[in-house]
Each structure stands twice: as structure tokens, then as C-alpha cells.
Design a protein around this motif. Structure first.
Motif, PDB file in Angstrom:
ATOM      1  N   ASP A  84       0.822  16.584   2.876  1.00  0.00           N
ATOM      2  CA  ASP A  84       1.490  17.047   4.091  1.00  0.00           C
ATOM      3  C   ASP A  84       2.577  16.033   4.440  1.00  0.00           C
ATOM      4  OD1 ASP A  84       2.291  18.005   6.528  1.00  0.00           O
ATOM      5  OD2 ASP A  84       0.337  17.816   7.507  1.00  0.00           O
ATOM      6  N   THR A  85       3.822  16.442   4.371  1.00  0.00           N
ATOM      7  CA  THR A  85       4.934  15.509   4.587  1.00  0.00           C
ATOM      8  C   THR A  85       5.174  15.181   6.061  1.00  0.00           C
ATOM      9  OG1 THR A  85       6.522  17.335   4.638  1.00  0.00           O
ATOM     10  CG2 THR A  85       6.111  16.292   2.494  1.00  0.00           C
ATOM     11  N   ALA A  86       4.786  16.077   6.955  1.00  0.00           N
ATOM     12  CA  ALA A  86       5.142  15.908   8.367  1.00  0.00           C
ATOM     13  C   ALA A  86       4.649  14.595   8.989  1.00  0.00           C
ATOM     14  CB  ALA A  86       4.645  17.104   9.183  1.00  0.00           C
ATOM     15  N   PRO A  87       3.378  14.198   8.802  1.00  0.00           N
ATOM     16  CA  PRO A  87       2.911  12.968   9.458  1.00  0.00           C
ATOM     17  C   PRO A  87       3.687  11.720   9.041  1.00  0.00           C
ATOM     18  CG  PRO A  87       1.046  14.278   8.707  1.00  0.00           C
ATOM     19  CD  PRO A  87       2.271  14.889   8.118  1.00  0.00           C
ATOM     20  N   ILE A  88       4.028  11.620   7.762  1.00  0.00           N
ATOM     21  CA  ILE A  88       4.771  10.448   7.304  1.00  0.00           C
ATOM     22  C   ILE A  88       6.135  10.397   7.961  1.00  0.00           C
ATOM     23  CG2 ILE A  88       5.821   9.325   5.287  1.00  0.00           C
ATOM     24  CD1 ILE A  88       3.554  10.460   3.604  1.00  0.00           C
ATOM     25  N   ALA A  89       6.836  11.531   7.971  1.00  0.00           N
ATOM     26  CA  ALA A  89       8.163  11.579   8.585  1.00  0.00           C
ATOM     27  C   ALA A  89       8.091  11.228  10.065  1.00  0.00           C
ATOM     28  CB  ALA A  89       8.776  12.961   8.393  1.00  0.00           C
ATOM     29  N   GLN A  90       7.115  11.782  10.749  1.00  0.00           N
ATOM     30  CA  GLN A  90       7.009  11.558  12.194  1.00  0.00           C
ATOM     31  C   GLN A  90       6.735  10.101  12.529  1.00  0.00           C
ATOM     32  OE1 GLN A  90       3.933  14.341  13.215  1.00  0.00           O
ATOM     33  NE2 GLN A  90       5.275  16.124  13.037  1.00  0.00           N
ATOM     34  N   LEU A  98      15.160   2.253   5.040  1.00  0.00           N
ATOM     35  CA  LEU A  98      14.873   3.612   4.608  1.00  0.00           C
ATOM     36  C   LEU A  98      13.455   3.670   4.055  1.00  0.00           C
ATOM     37  CD1 LEU A  98      15.833   6.536   3.764  1.00  0.00           C
ATOM     38  CD2 LEU A  98      16.516   5.503   1.572  1.00  0.00           C
ATOM     39  N   VAL A  99      12.790   4.801   4.269  1.00  0.00           N
ATOM     40  CA  VAL A  99      11.504   5.089   3.633  1.00  0.00           C
ATOM     41  C   VAL A  99      11.717   6.246   2.659  1.00  0.00           C
ATOM     42  CG1 VAL A  99       9.160   5.971   3.968  1.00  0.00           C
ATOM     43  CG2 VAL A  99      10.095   4.257   5.542  1.00  0.00           C
ATOM     44  N   VAL A 100      11.261   6.065   1.423  1.00  0.00           N
ATOM     45  CA  VAL A 100      11.307   7.130   0.422  1.00  0.00           C
ATOM     46  C   VAL A 100       9.876   7.589   0.188  1.00  0.00           C
ATOM     47  CG1 VAL A 100      11.961   7.768  -1.922  1.00  0.00           C
ATOM     48  CG2 VAL A 100      13.346   6.114  -0.653  1.00  0.00           C
ATOM     49  N   ALA A 101       9.617   8.877   0.405  1.00  0.00           N
ATOM     50  CA  ALA A 101       8.244   9.392   0.343  1.00  0.00           C
ATOM     51  C   ALA A 101       8.141  10.519  -0.676  1.00  0.00           C
ATOM     52  CB  ALA A 101       7.798   9.871   1.718  1.00  0.00           C
ATOM     53  N   TRP A 102       6.914  10.780  -1.083  1.00  0.00           N
ATOM     54  CA  TRP A 102       6.618  11.752  -2.138  1.00  0.00           C
ATOM     55  C   TRP A 102       6.222  13.088  -1.533  1.00  0.00           C
ATOM     56  CZ3 TRP A 102       1.729  11.268  -5.749  1.00  0.00           C
ATOM     57  CH2 TRP A 102       1.844  12.145  -6.826  1.00  0.00           C
ATOM     58  N   ALA A 103       6.878  14.147  -1.964  1.00  0.00           N
ATOM     59  CA  ALA A 103       6.489  15.498  -1.571  1.00  0.00           C
ATOM     60  C   ALA A 103       5.907  16.209  -2.784  1.00  0.00           C
ATOM     61  CB  ALA A 103       7.694  16.274  -1.046  1.00  0.00           C
ATOM     62  N   ASN A 104       4.716  16.774  -2.617  1.00  0.00           N
ATOM     63  CA  ASN A 104       4.125  17.607  -3.656  1.00  0.00           C
ATOM     64  C   ASN A 104       3.166  18.592  -3.003  1.00  0.00           C
ATOM     65  OD1 ASN A 104       1.290  16.562  -3.649  1.00  0.00           O
ATOM     66  ND2 ASN A 104       2.274  14.663  -4.332  1.00  0.00           N
ATOM     67  N   SER A 105       2.581  19.446  -3.802  1.00  0.00           N
ATOM     68  CA  SER A 105       1.770  20.548  -3.271  1.00  0.00           C
ATOM     69  C   SER A 105       0.527  20.088  -2.521  1.00  0.00           C
ATOM     70  CB  SER A 105       1.339  21.477  -4.413  1.00  0.00           C
ATOM     71  OG  SER A 105       2.461  21.982  -5.093  1.00  0.00           O
ATOM     72  N   PHE A 106       0.095  18.852  -2.736  1.00  0.00           N
ATOM     73  CA  PHE A 106      -1.153  18.385  -2.151  1.00  0.00           C
ATOM     74  C   PHE A 106      -0.957  17.497  -0.915  1.00  0.00           C
ATOM     75  CE2 PHE A 106      -2.042  19.262  -6.594  1.00  0.00           C
ATOM     76  CZ  PHE A 106      -3.198  20.018  -6.516  1.00  0.00           C
ATOM     77  N   GLY A 118       0.818  -1.208   0.000  1.00  0.00           N
ATOM     78  CA  GLY A 118       0.000   0.000   0.000  1.00  0.00           C
ATOM     79  C   GLY A 118       0.849   1.254   0.000  1.00  0.00           C
ATOM     80  N   ASN A 119       0.189   2.392   0.179  1.00  0.00           N
ATOM     81  CA  ASN A 119       0.901   3.668   0.142  1.00  0.00           C
ATOM     82  C   ASN A 119       0.444   4.572   1.264  1.00  0.00           C
ATOM     83  OD1 ASN A 119      -1.154   5.795  -0.847  1.00  0.00           O
ATOM     84  ND2 ASN A 119      -1.494   4.082  -2.252  1.00  0.00           N
ATOM     85  N   MET A 120       1.085   5.738   1.367  1.00  0.00           N
ATOM     86  CA  MET A 120       0.739   6.693   2.419  1.00  0.00           C
ATOM     87  C   MET A 120       0.512   8.066   1.812  1.00  0.00           C
ATOM     88  SD  MET A 120       3.077   5.557   5.648  1.00  0.00           S
ATOM     89  CE  MET A 120       2.581   4.095   6.589  1.00  0.00           C
ATOM     90  N   MET A 121      -0.280   8.092   0.746  1.00  0.00           N
ATOM     91  CA  MET A 121      -0.521   9.358   0.057  1.00  0.00           C
ATOM     92  C   MET A 121      -1.988   9.763   0.088  1.00  0.00           C
ATOM     93  SD  MET A 121       0.066   7.975  -3.847  1.00  0.00           S
ATOM     94  CE  MET A 121      -0.823   9.295  -4.632  1.00  0.00           C
ATOM     95  N   GLY A 122      -2.814   9.093   0.890  1.00  0.00           N
ATOM     96  CA  GLY A 122      -4.159   9.574   1.121  1.00  0.00           C
ATOM     97  C   GLY A 122      -5.263   8.911   0.332  1.00  0.00           C
TER      98      GLY A 122
END
Length: 336
Positions: free
Chosen positions: A114-120, A104-112, A83-87
Motif C-alpha cells: 500500500d503506497t499511501a501510508p509511506i507517501a503520507q 527525496l524519498v524513493v519508494a517501491w510500488a508493487n501489487s503487495f 531499514g526499510n518501509m516495506m513491511g
């Protein structure tokens, strides 16, 4: 004290710091063998760089596994869908991901997003997270460079990024010769009924825009998922010259449906289905496959301005990004 100092020195020697694409300083282990990628666009980046590091997919690869054998690394075909963590889509379960022991976790940052919850969530569990900021195709040049640094594969990262930059430059130079009043009008049909589409400025329709097509659905992207519903009457009024279709059943249906024959592109037989093995060439997920998809579209839209040996380009792309050698029959299968 000597023992404690030696332990501390060893720990430092086994880690390093990088700066990710959103400016975060992240301490990584020197050796990274297992990666959870939290969204499809970043998963495709990791796959192209080093497929055997992936611990799972965000989505089930399509078409069926037996049809992917020629095009995907054999070690990845049977990976679990985490699965994913993009909503939206299948959501990843944190405990299940952690049980797979990612380095390591590689996550997607874009305008839509919120990166903070995934990082935390992951950093609280002791797993470092880096973000690839991927808003448009040129961003993949920096993304590949960063992953080259992360995986100690800098030459490969530069090579993949160079292909993306070169493909965009070639298309842009060719399209500069096409007058604005000669640009083709394009409708993007995404569902079996053909009545879901995306705005011309959407991340999902970027390939059409970069290939010089005028997307007839003009608006700004309102949310990440897209696929906005419209009516057939709207499509008729738009009078597109060409239709880019995601669904093969739609492409078959429009040639037989009397209502769709009122659409200019359908009446003239200008409907094409996007290739999607092993990943979609232009969208869903958006990503570096567009470097090939933009060329395919530009050649269709403007064959005189952008002549292309498609067979040769497809073979080159798949060899570079997927490490597979395709025959002529394989390319025909991809396109049809």
C-alpha cells in the motif's frame, strides 16, 4: 509586494514537477543530493544511478565490508543501515530518517504494498516521495529513465535501461529456438536446508522463468516475502533437472546427504549457487541484477542455444552499473 513576488519566483525556479511510475505528480527540488530509498529494489536503482546520493542502506550489505571494497563505491560501504518501509525486515524509524535530512524519498510500488501510508508520512514532514513501480524486470527500463530525469542524468538512465532491454531481448530470441519439451525443470532452493522455495509466477523466481527454466513449484505468489516451506519428499517427486541454490552451505550439504541424493539434480551434480557480490544476481532483493542473472542461468540451462562469454559479460555489467573494472580473478571470486 515586490520582495514577496521575487521570493515566490525564486521558489518556483528552484523546483520542478515530475510524474512518477504510479501517476503521481510530485514537486521536486531542482538539486537532489540526499536520498532515502525505502526498499531494497529501489535502493539498488539509486545506487546504480548515483551512489553518493544514498543516505543509508535498507539492509547490511553482505559479505563483510572488507570483501566488498572492490565492488562497492567506497563512500557507501560505511553508510548506516536505516531499514526499510516495506513491511518486513528491519523497519525504518521515521524520526531517524528525517534526522538524516533527505531531499527525496524513493519508494517501491508493487501489487503487495500500500503506497499511501509511506507517501503520507514523509510528505507530512515536507519530504517529497516518488514511487518506482517494479513488478518485473522490464519495468527497470522505465525506472532508470525516471531516475535519470529526477537526478538530471538522463543519458545514464537510458544507458542502464537499454542494457536491461537488450539482455532480455537476446535471451528471449535464443530461447525461442528451444522446444517446450526440451525445457529444463528447475527447483529454487533458498535456505540452508533447501526446503524454502517460491512459486513459478513469483517475483522472486522471475529470473528462472525468463531464463527458460520450468520452475517445478507451480503456483501464484501469495504474499511479498515468499519462501514457502515444502518437504524433501515433494522435491524428490518434482524430479528437477537442476537446482538453483541461494545458500552455499546447502550446496555443500546436498552432495553429502543420502536423502538428497534421491533428487535427480543432486544425483547428476546439477546444483549451482547464485552469485551475490555486491548484490544477489537473481533475487533478495529482486532487481536489475537479474539482467545478468538471467543470462548466467540461460547459459547454464541451454549452453548451445545461449552461448555466453560469462567473464566478458560480467566485466561489462559491473563496469556499467557499478563503475568498477574487474580482472579475471575478480570474476572467478564472484562466481565461486
Amino acid at each position: 509586494m515586490i520582495a514577496v513576488g521575487a521570493q515566490s519566483f525564486a521558489s518556483e525556479a528552484q523546483s520542478r514537477e515530475i510524474i512518477d511510475m504510479v501517476g503521481r505528480h510530485v514537486v521536486l527540488p531542482n538539486k537532489i543530493g540526499r536520498i532515502f530509498s525505502a526498499a531494497p529494489p529501489t535502493t539498488l536503482v539509486v545506487y546504480a544511478m548515483k551512489p553518493d546520493t544514498l543516505i543509508g542502506w535498507n539492509f547490511a550489505p553482505e559479505p563483510p565490508k572488507e570483501d566488498l571494497a572492490k565492488f562497492l563505491d567506497q563512500r557507501t560501504i560505511g553508510l548506516p543501515v536505516l531499514g526499510n518501509m516495506m513491511g518486513h525486515g528491519q523497519q525504518a524509524n521515521l524520526e531517524e530518517v528525517l534526522a538524516a535530512s533527505p531531499d527525496l524519498v524513493v519508494a517501491w510500488a508493487n501489487s503487495f504494498l500500500d503506497t499511501a501510508p509511506i507517501a503520507q508520512r514523509f510528505e507530512k514532514a515536507g519530504v517529497p516521495v516518488i514511487f518506482l513501480k517494479l513488478e518485473e524486470l522490464p519495468d527497470y527500463v522505465a525506472a532508470f529513465a525516471l531516475m535519470g530525469e529526477v537526478l538530471d542524468l538522463a543519458p545514464r538512465g537510458r544507458e542502464l535501461g537499454a542494457y536491461v532491454a537488450s539482455a532480455l531481448a537476446r535471451v528471449e530470441a535464443a530461447l525461442a529456438q528451444v522446444p517446450s519439451d526440451q525445457r529444463v525443470r528447475v527447483y529454487y532452493a533458498e535456505t540452508p536446508d533447501g526446503l524454502a522455495t517460491d512459486c513459478d509466477r513469483s517475483i522472486h523466481a522471475e529470473a528462472i522463468r525468463r531464463a527458460g527454466g520450468i520452475n517445478v513449484y507451480q503456483c501464484a505468489q501469495g504474499e511479498l516475502v515468499g519462501m514457502e516451506r515444502i518437504s524433501l519428499e515433494q522435491v524428490v517427486r518434482f524430479a528437477p533437472d537442476m537446482i538453483v541454490a541461494q545458500d552455499r552451505s546447502f550446496a555443500r550439504m546436498v552432495s553429502e546427504d543420502a536423502r538428497w541424493r534421491n533428487v535427480k539434480a543432486v544425483a547428476s551434480g546439477q546444483v549451482r549457487v547464485v552469485p551475490r557480490i555486491p548484490f544477489n544476481w537473481i533475487d533478495r532483493p529482486p532487481g536489475y541484477m537479474e539482467a545478468l542473472g538471467v543470462q548466467w542461468l540461460a547459459n547454464w540451462f541451454y549452453p548451445n542455444a545461449y552461448p555466453l562469454d560469462l567473464q566478458a559479460e560480467v566485466k561489462k555489467f559491473y563496469n556499467l552499473f557499478f563503475n568498477v573494472d574487474l580482472g579475471d580473478g575478480d570474476v572467478v571470486r564472484l562466481l565461486h
